[in-house]
Design a protein around this motif. Structure first.
Motif: not given
Length: 176
Positions: A134-148
């Protein structure tokens, strides 16, 4: 708004894009078709013992010219590297609204809607003996945080490697 998903096949050099709306579940007709198509693509490419990279972009990075540039970089840096284990890049495009600060919390909500995809991808990786990265960039990390946060299981165990590139996360998220 919709989440869009697509794959890059290095061997043929083209992008194959699939999509289903964020209001639909992965159990919808479109969601089932997406996973059936991805499974067939992976089997056709013979990706066993290879890697699948999931890329989640940052805020506004789904727009032209940023996203096509990113895809070209993936092709140059990964697709042309003979030693690269990555056979497929699966990108998840989430649509950001206007206003960075406002979208901080909206990104978490989008991630929560996205969460059911990851157990399915994990199941698929087990079927094909393919490592998920998984490569999450910038605000994509916040999106992935919501998924986790939405998933019951430790989602981070799904991934062989997870790169948080320039993460737009609260630094206290890493305190534990």
């Amino acid at each position: 708004a919709a989440f869009e998903f697509g794959t890059i096949d290095w061997s043929s050099g083209f992008m194959n894009k699939k999509a289903f709306g964020e209001s639909q579940s992965i159990e919808s007709e479109e969601g089932i078709l997406f996973f059936e198509t991805l499974t067939k693509d992976m089997q056709k490419l013979g990706v066993e013992d290879k890697d699948l990279l999931i890329y989640m972009h940052g805020f506004y990075a789904n727009m032209w010219p940023y996203f096509p540039h990113t895809i070209r970089r993936f092709n140059n840096d990964l697709g042309e590297n003979e030693d690269c284990e990555i056979e497929i890049v699966l990108w998840i495009i989430w649509h950001g609204g206007l206003g960075y600060q406002k979208y901080w919390n909206d990104a978490l909500k989008k991630g929560a809607k996205l969460s059911p995809i990851f157990p399915k991808l994990h199941e698929l990786s087990n079927q094909t003996n393919c490592d998920l990265n998984l490569l999450t960039h910038s605000m994509g990390n916040q999106v992935m945080r919501g998924a986790v946060e939405k998933l019951d299981r430790d989602t981070t165990s799904y991934f062989e490697e997870w790169v948080l590139a320039a993460p737009d996360l609260d630094p206290t998220d890493f305190a534990e």
